[in-house]
Design an enzyme around this catalytic site. Sequence first.
Site, PDB file in Angstrom:
ATOM      1  N   GLU A  14       2.158  -6.386  -5.447  1.00 42.88           N
ATOM      2  CA  GLU A  14       1.816  -5.496  -6.557  1.00 42.88           C
ATOM      3  C   GLU A  14       3.017  -4.680  -7.049  1.00 42.88           C
ATOM      4  OE1 GLU A  14      -1.908  -3.543  -6.449  1.00 42.88           O
ATOM      5  OE2 GLU A  14      -1.198  -1.779  -7.522  1.00 42.88           O
ATOM      6  N   ASP A  71       0.841  -1.204   0.000  1.00 38.51           N
ATOM      7  CA  ASP A  71       0.000   0.000   0.000  1.00 38.51           C
ATOM      8  C   ASP A  71       0.875   1.252   0.000  1.00 38.51           C
ATOM      9  OD1 ASP A  71      -2.631  -1.473   0.593  1.00 38.51           O
ATOM     10  OD2 ASP A  71      -1.351  -2.083   2.249  1.00 38.51           O
TER      11      ASP A  71
HETATM   12  O1  TRH Z   1       4.699  -6.007   0.557  1.00 39.29           O
HETATM   13  P1  TRH Z   1       3.784  -6.592  -0.433  1.00 39.29           P
HETATM   14  O2  TRH Z   1       3.428  -7.991  -0.199  1.00 39.29           O
HETATM   15  O3  TRH Z   1       2.467  -5.736  -0.548  1.00 39.29           O
HETATM   16  C1  TRH Z   1       1.183  -6.270  -0.676  1.00 39.29           C
HETATM   17  C2  TRH Z   1       0.601  -6.098  -2.018  1.00 39.29           C
HETATM   18  O4  TRH Z   1       0.686  -4.791  -2.456  1.00 39.29           O
HETATM   19  C3  TRH Z   1      -0.822  -6.550  -2.023  1.00 39.29           C
HETATM   20  O5  TRH Z   1      -1.405  -6.381  -3.274  1.00 39.29           O
HETATM   21  C4  TRH Z   1      -1.558  -5.743  -1.021  1.00 39.29           C
HETATM   22  O6  TRH Z   1      -2.863  -6.123  -0.979  1.00 39.29           O
HETATM   23  C5  TRH Z   1      -0.898  -5.953   0.306  1.00 39.29           C
HETATM   24  O7  TRH Z   1       0.435  -5.550   0.250  1.00 39.29           O
HETATM   25  C6  TRH Z   1      -1.598  -5.163   1.375  1.00 39.29           C
HETATM   26  O8  TRH Z   1       4.470  -6.510  -1.897  1.00 39.29           O
HETATM   27  P2  TRH Z   1       4.706  -5.281  -2.901  1.00 39.29           P
HETATM   28  O9  TRH Z   1       3.415  -4.797  -3.460  1.00 39.29           O
HETATM   29  O10 TRH Z   1       5.701  -5.731  -3.836  1.00 39.29           O
HETATM   30  O11 TRH Z   1       5.298  -4.128  -2.005  1.00 39.29           O
HETATM   31  C7  TRH Z   1       6.605  -4.167  -1.507  1.00 39.29           C
HETATM   32  C8  TRH Z   1       7.227  -2.803  -1.541  1.00 39.29           C
HETATM   33  O12 TRH Z   1       8.458  -2.826  -0.810  1.00 39.29           O
HETATM   34  C9  TRH Z   1       7.587  -2.359  -2.948  1.00 39.29           C
HETATM   35  O13 TRH Z   1       7.358  -0.960  -3.088  1.00 39.29           O
HETATM   36  C10 TRH Z   1       9.089  -2.618  -3.039  1.00 39.29           C
HETATM   37  C11 TRH Z   1       9.505  -2.321  -1.632  1.00 39.29           C
HETATM   38  N1  TRH Z   1      10.790  -2.919  -1.196  1.00 39.29           N
HETATM   39  C12 TRH Z   1      11.822  -2.059  -0.899  1.00 39.29           C
HETATM   40  O14 TRH Z   1      11.693  -0.830  -1.040  1.00 39.29           O
HETATM   41  N2  TRH Z   1      13.004  -2.583  -0.428  1.00 39.29           N
HETATM   42  C13 TRH Z   1      13.196  -3.912  -0.285  1.00 39.29           C
HETATM   43  O15 TRH Z   1      14.300  -4.337   0.138  1.00 39.29           O
HETATM   44  C14 TRH Z   1      12.122  -4.790  -0.619  1.00 39.29           C
HETATM   45  C15 TRH Z   1      12.316  -6.272  -0.478  1.00 39.29           C
HETATM   46  C16 TRH Z   1      10.919  -4.262  -1.063  1.00 39.29           C
END
Ligand code: TRH
Length: 360
Positions: free
Chosen positions: A256, A17
Amino acid sequence: MQLHWDIFCRVIDNYGDIGVCWRLARQLANEHGKHVRLWLDDLNSLQPLCPAIDPARARQSCSAVEIIHWTENPRIDRVGEVVIEAFACELPVAYLEAMAQTTPTPCWINLEYLTAEAWAESCHGMASPHPSLPLTKYFYFPGFSTTTGRLLREQGLFAERDETIAQATGHHGLDISLFSYDTAPISALIETLAESSIETRLHVSPGKPLAAVAAHFGSNGPWQHGRLRVLPFAFLPQDDYDRLLWRCDINFVRGEDSFVRAQWAGKPFVWQIYRQEEDAHLVKLEAFLNRYTAGLSAVGATAVSQLFRAWNSAGDLRQAWADFIAIRSELDRYNHRWANQLAKNENLAETLVKFCAAKV
Ligand code: TRH
């Protein structure tokens, strides 16, 4: 002009989010000159993505975005000309009432979750009048086709990516990044990679993936297992995570935002989708696979689909991985093309700015 934009974000779980909202807020400010206020209920979830912020401060600025801690009864000094309610997070009542008294009426957007399902195309842009206030909310769906709001992508992203890749020092084996939920068959992946004839480095993100890997080994890393080296990494600021995806040969991503970033990397990737009740996520997974694999050879499409399915629900991960690796060079070329093809469309921030301007 629509200079003032307010984005409301409530953290449900994980980082998706805030990951999406932070990326959008920065882009609107930096590429479109908007004055963006990000109302966030949990500042601690932003801090890992943006270590410069102080989670104890109620108001602060970072990357040209004003960040406001969204508490239960927020003081409403003014409302934005555009108001983005991320993922149906429900705006504060006092804020809605203030919107209703503002002229011209602010453009109110509900930013939805990304899906490749066809129904999102017909719902994109739909208006929903408020039951009692003179306000209309518009549903805004990110997506892969030109009849959706498209995908978040910063200007100059590919040039930066290509420069980073060109500067990377070579490693003759495989570099793989792992960002997944703990429900993924992580043990099976580790054993499969360890048995492989290819020297592999698996870069594991903190949180659920690292906990699952540590449980598999029963000790703290880094670990060496056969030809596999398993290397935990500390949570990276959002832009640095992109760089990791660019440097790796294959990326396991989830949810996402990282899912989209893996596609911009132009490298082979494996997606673990966020679980939904009654397995609704599996329909969403198939909708993406249908679109994404359409331009691959029949063998390539089967290999990708089998691995995604094995990673998300069930199936023989060892065989699926072997088949995926066998088509790696096709996938390398294809994913580069896939990214370029998607990037021919406008990005989500651009479509949103135009959409809102047309609603005045
Ligand atoms: O963390 P998530 O599993 O988020 C999920 C999804 O968005 C899902 O659709 C939603 O319903 C739920 O949250 C509530 O995975 P996502 O979407 O990839 O988000 C991770 C974020 O973290 C992304 O912006 C990348 C960031 N990130 C970093 O900035 N540094 C890191 O080292 C890593 C591993 C990720």
